[in-house]
Design a protein around this motif. Structure first.
Motif, PDB file in Angstrom:
ATOM      1  N   ALA A 121       0.835  -1.208   0.000  1.00  0.00           N
ATOM      2  CA  ALA A 121       0.000   0.000   0.000  1.00  0.00           C
ATOM      3  C   ALA A 121       0.869   1.257   0.000  1.00  0.00           C
ATOM      4  N   GLU A 122       1.959   1.226   0.753  1.00  0.00           N
ATOM      5  CA  GLU A 122       2.866   2.369   0.800  1.00  0.00           C
ATOM      6  C   GLU A 122       3.501   2.610  -0.571  1.00  0.00           C
ATOM      7  N   THR A 123       3.921   1.538  -1.227  1.00  0.00           N
ATOM      8  CA  THR A 123       4.520   1.645  -2.561  1.00  0.00           C
ATOM      9  C   THR A 123       3.514   2.204  -3.560  1.00  0.00           C
ATOM     10  N   VAL A 124       2.303   1.671  -3.545  1.00  0.00           N
ATOM     11  CA  VAL A 124       1.253   2.130  -4.460  1.00  0.00           C
ATOM     12  C   VAL A 124       0.988   3.620  -4.239  1.00  0.00           C
ATOM     13  N   THR A 125       0.854   4.032  -2.993  1.00  0.00           N
ATOM     14  CA  THR A 125       0.565   5.432  -2.669  1.00  0.00           C
ATOM     15  C   THR A 125       1.712   6.341  -3.103  1.00  0.00           C
ATOM     16  N   GLN A 126       2.942   5.942  -2.802  1.00  0.00           N
ATOM     17  CA  GLN A 126       4.096   6.763  -3.183  1.00  0.00           C
ATOM     18  C   GLN A 126       4.223   6.873  -4.702  1.00  0.00           C
ATOM     19  N   ASP A 127       4.052   5.755  -5.402  1.00  0.00           N
ATOM     20  CA  ASP A 127       4.134   5.777  -6.868  1.00  0.00           C
ATOM     21  C   ASP A 127       3.085   6.703  -7.461  1.00  0.00           C
ATOM     22  N   PRO A 140      -8.071  13.324 -12.503  1.00  0.00           N
ATOM     23  CA  PRO A 140      -9.385  13.543 -13.117  1.00  0.00           C
ATOM     24  C   PRO A 140      -9.625  15.043 -13.331  1.00  0.00           C
ATOM     25  N   LEU A 141     -10.406  15.380 -14.340  1.00  0.00           N
ATOM     26  CA  LEU A 141     -10.638  16.786 -14.704  1.00  0.00           C
ATOM     27  C   LEU A 141     -11.143  17.624 -13.534  1.00  0.00           C
ATOM     28  N   GLU A 142     -12.049  17.056 -12.721  1.00  0.00           N
ATOM     29  CA  GLU A 142     -12.583  17.847 -11.603  1.00  0.00           C
ATOM     30  C   GLU A 142     -11.498  18.191 -10.582  1.00  0.00           C
ATOM     31  N   TRP A 143     -10.470  17.368 -10.482  1.00  0.00           N
ATOM     32  CA  TRP A 143      -9.351  17.658  -9.585  1.00  0.00           C
ATOM     33  C   TRP A 143      -8.369  18.617 -10.259  1.00  0.00           C
ATOM     34  N   GLN A 144      -8.188  18.479 -11.552  1.00  0.00           N
ATOM     35  CA  GLN A 144      -7.308  19.399 -12.280  1.00  0.00           C
ATOM     36  C   GLN A 144      -7.804  20.839 -12.164  1.00  0.00           C
ATOM     37  N   SER A 145      -9.114  20.996 -12.163  1.00  0.00           N
ATOM     38  CA  SER A 145      -9.688  22.348 -12.096  1.00  0.00           C
ATOM     39  C   SER A 145      -9.397  23.026 -10.763  1.00  0.00           C
ATOM     40  N   LYS A 146      -8.981  22.274  -9.768  1.00  0.00           N
ATOM     41  CA  LYS A 146      -8.695  22.829  -8.439  1.00  0.00           C
ATOM     42  C   LYS A 146      -7.221  23.188  -8.252  1.00  0.00           C
ATOM     43  N   LEU A 147      -6.393  22.891  -9.263  1.00  0.00           N
ATOM     44  CA  LEU A 147      -4.955  23.170  -9.160  1.00  0.00           C
ATOM     45  C   LEU A 147      -4.701  24.670  -9.047  1.00  0.00           C
ATOM     46  N   SER A 148      -3.629  25.019  -8.325  1.00  0.00           N
ATOM     47  CA  SER A 148      -3.369  26.433  -8.029  1.00  0.00           C
ATOM     48  C   SER A 148      -2.023  26.944  -8.538  1.00  0.00           C
ATOM     49  N   ASN A 149      -1.185  26.076  -9.091  1.00  0.00           N
ATOM     50  CA  ASN A 149       0.191  26.425  -9.474  1.00  0.00           C
ATOM     51  C   ASN A 149       1.063  26.753  -8.266  1.00  0.00           C
ATOM     52  N   ASN A 150       0.648  26.309  -7.089  1.00  0.00           N
ATOM     53  CA  ASN A 150       1.444  26.426  -5.874  1.00  0.00           C
ATOM     54  C   ASN A 150       1.748  24.993  -5.450  1.00  0.00           C
ATOM     55  N   ALA A 159      -2.621  14.689  -2.452  1.00  0.00           N
ATOM     56  CA  ALA A 159      -2.744  13.827  -1.262  1.00  0.00           C
ATOM     57  C   ALA A 159      -4.213  13.614  -0.905  1.00  0.00           C
ATOM     58  N   ASP A 160      -5.015  14.659  -0.989  1.00  0.00           N
ATOM     59  CA  ASP A 160      -6.456  14.526  -0.712  1.00  0.00           C
ATOM     60  C   ASP A 160      -7.122  13.589  -1.709  1.00  0.00           C
ATOM     61  N   TYR A 161      -6.748  13.724  -2.977  1.00  0.00           N
ATOM     62  CA  TYR A 161      -7.295  12.837  -4.007  1.00  0.00           C
ATOM     63  C   TYR A 161      -6.955  11.383  -3.687  1.00  0.00           C
ATOM     64  N   LEU A 162      -5.685  11.133  -3.343  1.00  0.00           N
ATOM     65  CA  LEU A 162      -5.261   9.767  -3.020  1.00  0.00           C
ATOM     66  C   LEU A 162      -5.951   9.244  -1.773  1.00  0.00           C
ATOM     67  N   SER A 163      -6.131  10.084  -0.776  1.00  0.00           N
ATOM     68  CA  SER A 163      -6.734   9.618   0.483  1.00  0.00           C
ATOM     69  C   SER A 163      -8.192   9.235   0.304  1.00  0.00           C
ATOM     70  N   GLY A 164      -8.826   9.737  -0.736  1.00  0.00           N
ATOM     71  CA  GLY A 164     -10.216   9.390  -0.989  1.00  0.00           C
ATOM     72  C   GLY A 164     -10.397   8.104  -1.771  1.00  0.00           C
ATOM     73  N   MET A 165      -9.286   7.504  -2.209  1.00  0.00           N
ATOM     74  CA  MET A 165      -9.362   6.269  -2.994  1.00  0.00           C
ATOM     75  C   MET A 165      -9.600   5.062  -2.098  1.00  0.00           C
ATOM     76  N   THR A 166     -10.406   4.137  -2.576  1.00  0.00           N
ATOM     77  CA  THR A 166     -10.491   2.839  -1.912  1.00  0.00           C
ATOM     78  C   THR A 166      -9.235   2.056  -2.279  1.00  0.00           C
ATOM     79  N   ASP A 167      -8.938   1.020  -1.532  1.00  0.00           N
ATOM     80  CA  ASP A 167      -7.767   0.194  -1.834  1.00  0.00           C
ATOM     81  C   ASP A 167      -7.846  -0.359  -3.249  1.00  0.00           C
ATOM     82  N   ARG A 168      -9.008  -0.868  -3.605  1.00  0.00           N
ATOM     83  CA  ARG A 168      -9.195  -1.475  -4.923  1.00  0.00           C
ATOM     84  C   ARG A 168      -8.976  -0.461  -6.048  1.00  0.00           C
TER      85      ARG A 168
END
Length: 181
Positions: A121-127, A140-150, A159-168
């Motif tokens: 799980a650590e390897t998958v998350t880091q990769d 995903p496009l909805e996440w790209q629209s939230k990018l800030s260039n910071n 990190a928020d996007y990844l934390s919302g993922m199920t293991d599968r």
């Protein structure tokens, strides 16, 4: 306590092993005396977990009510100003809970198969994090629209996007996106 049920189902320990634990041991013996040792293992396990949760909830409710009576707060500031938690287990339950956690740590969390899964799980998350930070187009496009260039804000976003993922889902995305890593 869900971990106790998970550990039983995974075979990391047995119901007999639980007899050695404070609180849980008495409940195991009580349930076995009521329903017999031949009760289907999943039903036996469910009843033990249900009664243990009930016991712990009753303990925290009783202890918390006593603390509220002792402190008699009039405002939320009174509660914030306390040097200890007003909602908590009794001292005995706190000590018993530490023993239960040590048991889980020894027999479940440090089990070789759990360690192996954690490393995967650590390897998958880091990769995935490295890939998504270096190529925002993979988000995903909805996440790209939230990018800030910071970089700090965008790292948090990834990190928020990844934390919302199920293991599968994380494994599927890893297999899809990280094949050349």
């Amino acid at each position: 306590l869900v971990q106790l049920d998970d550990g039983l189902r995974a075979g990391f320990f047995t119901i007999d092993d639980l007899k050695e634990l404070p609180v849980v041991g008495d409940i195991v013996n009580n349930v076995i005396s009521l329903y017999g040792k031949d009760l289907e293992r999943s039903r036996l396990s469910n009843e033990i977990i249900r009664r243990t949760i009930d016991y712990m909830i009753s303990d925290v409710l009783e202890e918390s009510l006593n603390r509220v009576k002792d402190v008699n707060p009039k405002t939320s500031d009174d509660v914030r100003g306390l040097n200890s938690f007003i909602i908590n287990f009794s001292e005995k339950m706190q000590k018993d809970n530490i023993i239960i956690k040590k048991f889980l740590n020894e027999f479940m969390y440090r089990h070789p198969s759990v360690k192996k899964m954690s490393m995967k799980a650590e390897t998958v998350t880091q990769d995935l994090f490295r890939l998504l930070i270096s190529d925002y187009d993979k988000l995903p496009l909805e996440w790209q629209s939230k990018l800030s260039n910071n970089i700090e804000i965008d790292s948090r976003l990834v990190a928020d996007y990844l934390s919302g993922m199920t293991d599968r889902y994380a494994l599927r995305k890893h297999n899809e996106l990280c094949v050349n890593l």
